[in-house]
Scaffold this active site. Structure first.
Site, short mmCIF file in Angstrom:
data_model
loop_
_atom_site.label_atom_id
_atom_site.label_comp_id
_atom_site.label_asym_id
_atom_site.label_seq_id
_atom_site.Cartn_x
_atom_site.Cartn_y
_atom_site.Cartn_z
N HIS A 45 0.86 -1.19 0.00
CA HIS A 45 0.00 0.00 0.00
C HIS A 45 0.89 1.23 0.00
CE1 HIS A 45 -3.11 2.90 0.95
NE2 HIS A 45 -4.02 1.95 0.84
N GLY A 81 4.49 22.88 10.07
CA GLY A 81 5.69 22.10 10.30
C GLY A 81 6.86 22.50 9.43
#
Length: 298
Positions: free
Chosen positions: A91, A180
């Protein structure tokens, strides 16, 4: 009143095989008893786990939501327990904590969910120092999750075959994070956080190893290939001799799993493919609400 003021978050972590790491992440959530993990979905082949959390919605701007507190605690613990450089799976992922999405439940609103998403992004981006990208109602321009993922190379395997492995060498200088730092720690990666209306996740196994053919099928099912405009589909290798169509049903009340299953069957027959019955990776909205309320009664 309790039912009308619930908030929900789906949290996806790039790990399912390290049971000690998952136990520590789940313990972090228990520190916030008003928030509860209602569903946990592990997939060994994908090496990925999805959690669905619910809590009462706190409207007082001077107090953080119990849901946010639980989510941020789980994220912080995930960064301690997991190193993306040693991760591999079929995935795709952009980080240890790959995806976080807030959804309104019952009578709560998308605007309220967006507020929670922004608060979580601020805590993760600024306090935990991980590049964080916003999407959906949490982003001022409403950009989509898929658009961020395409820009960051999410859909291109970085290892042999159809697997993603190791840390991320991402250049995000052209796409500044919403919160961030602008540098990516390969051990942590980045986090994508959004707010949308409810999404059903529905996977359909295809008995084939021909990724080209199944990818063509995925494209035809979704809006980008002329199929359902509220369906996103991705072909992912899943164990031996199987490829899954991982489908996001963005408007499940309009185009639900039954319609998608029938359409995939029709298209698969044209390609000579054999399908299995699809499955959901989470409970329905109503069952999630019911499960949370029953926990509070108990």
């Amino acid at each position: 009143m309790l039912q009308s003021m619930l908030s929900c978050c789906k949290l996806y972590i790039s790990e399912s095989r390290n049971s000690l790491a998952l136990q520590s992440i789940e313990r972090a959530a228990t520190l916030h008893p008003d928030a509860a993990i209602i569903n946990k979905f592990k997939d060994e082949a994908y090496n990925r786990v999805g959690y669905t959390l619910v809590s009462p919605l706190t409207e007082n701007p001077f107090f953080n939501s119990p849901l946010n507190e639980a989510v941020v605690s789980m994220v912080a613990e995930a960064f301690k327990a997991i190193d993306l450089r040693s991760h591999c799976g079929t995935h795709p992922r952009l980080g240890v904590v790959d995806h976080i999405c807030f959804h309104p439940l019952a009578e709560s609103t998308l605007e309220q969910s967006a507020r929670l998403a922004k608060m979580a992004a601020a805590a993760i981006g600024q306090c935990l120092q991980v590049p964080t990208f916003l999407y959906g109602a949490a982003h001022e321009e409403g950009r989509s999750l898929a658009s961020i993922r395409r820009e960051l190379g999410y859909f291109r395997p970085n290892s042999g075959g159809h697997e993603w492995a190791g840390g991320l060498c991402l250049d995000i200088s052209r796409r500044k994070p919403d919160k961030g730092p602008s540098q990516v720690d390969q051990a942590r990666g980045v986090v994508v956080i959004g707010a949308t209306q409810w999404v059903d996740n529905y996977n359909i196994p295809v008995r084939s190893t021909d990724m080209t053919v199944v990818s063509r099928l995925a494209k035809r099912v979704g809006g980008r290939g002329g199929g359902f405009d509220s369906v996103q589909a991705l072909a992912l290798a899943h164990g031996k001799d199987c490829i899954e169509l991982a489908c996001n049903l963005l408007e499940p009340d309009r185009v639900g799993a039954d319609r998608v299953q029938l359409e995939v069957q029709r298209l698969a027959a044209q390609e000579g493919l054999v399908l299995e019955q699809g499955y959901f990776t989470d409970f329905s909205r109503d069952r999630i609400i019911e499960s949370y309320l029953m926990r509070k009664v108990d």
